[in-house]
Design a protein around this motif. Structure first.
Motif, mmCIF file in Angstrom:
data_model
loop_
_atom_site.group_PDB
_atom_site.id
_atom_site.type_symbol
_atom_site.label_atom_id
_atom_site.label_comp_id
_atom_site.label_asym_id
_atom_site.label_seq_id
_atom_site.Cartn_x
_atom_site.Cartn_y
_atom_site.Cartn_z
ATOM 1 N N HIS A 148 0.837 -1.199 0.000
ATOM 2 C CA HIS A 148 0.000 0.000 0.000
ATOM 3 C C HIS A 148 0.876 1.254 0.000
ATOM 4 O O HIS A 148 2.077 1.175 0.224
ATOM 5 N N TRP B 263 -2.936 -0.833 -9.833
ATOM 6 C CA TRP B 263 -3.549 -0.423 -8.574
ATOM 7 C C TRP B 263 -4.837 -1.198 -8.330
ATOM 8 O O TRP B 263 -5.550 -1.541 -9.261
ATOM 9 N N GLU B 264 -5.167 -1.409 -7.069
ATOM 10 C CA GLU B 264 -6.483 -1.920 -6.705
ATOM 11 C C GLU B 264 -7.504 -0.824 -7.006
ATOM 12 O O GLU B 264 -7.168 0.353 -7.063
ATOM 13 N N GLU B 265 -8.746 -1.221 -7.199
ATOM 14 C CA GLU B 265 -9.779 -0.219 -7.470
ATOM 15 C C GLU B 265 -10.134 0.573 -6.217
ATOM 16 O O GLU B 265 -10.575 1.710 -6.307
ATOM 17 N N SER B 266 -9.953 -0.012 -5.052
ATOM 18 C CA SER B 266 -10.347 0.656 -3.819
ATOM 19 C C SER B 266 -9.288 1.661 -3.367
ATOM 20 O O SER B 266 -8.133 1.595 -3.770
#
Length: 91
Positions: free
Chosen positions: A18, A64-67
């Motif tokens: 992250h 990237w993650e969507e969240s």
């Protein structure tokens, strides 16, 4: 990218899974627009610079993650947020 959009990075910490990014932007920029721009541009740059490696690890997936989580500083000082980011860098 931040110069182009007039964002100011106040603090940045990159972990293996992250990223904490604390930035300042004009109120005319919606937080969702800021996140979309940062994710889109940084993903494009990473693909340009590291395509073979990323293709190996991210086959079929995005960079990237969507969240995402967005918070505003409000009455909290910049120093308090920077300390939080520094303390959580080992999490």
């Amino acid at each position: 990218m931040c110069d182009e959009y007039n964002y100011e990075i106040l603090s940045l910490h990159i972990s293996p899974d992250h990223v904490h990014l604390f930035l300042s932007a004009h109120p005319k920029h919606a937080p969702s627009e800021i996140v979309r721009a940062v994710k889109s541009i940084t993903a494009g740059e990473m693909w340009q610079q590291h395509k073979p490696l990323l293709q190996e690890y991210l086959w079929g997936g995005g960079f990237w993650e969507e969240s995402y989580y967005v918070g505003t500083a409000g009455d909290v000082s910049t120093s308090t947020i920077e300390q939080y980011i520094e303390r959580t860098e080992h999490v």
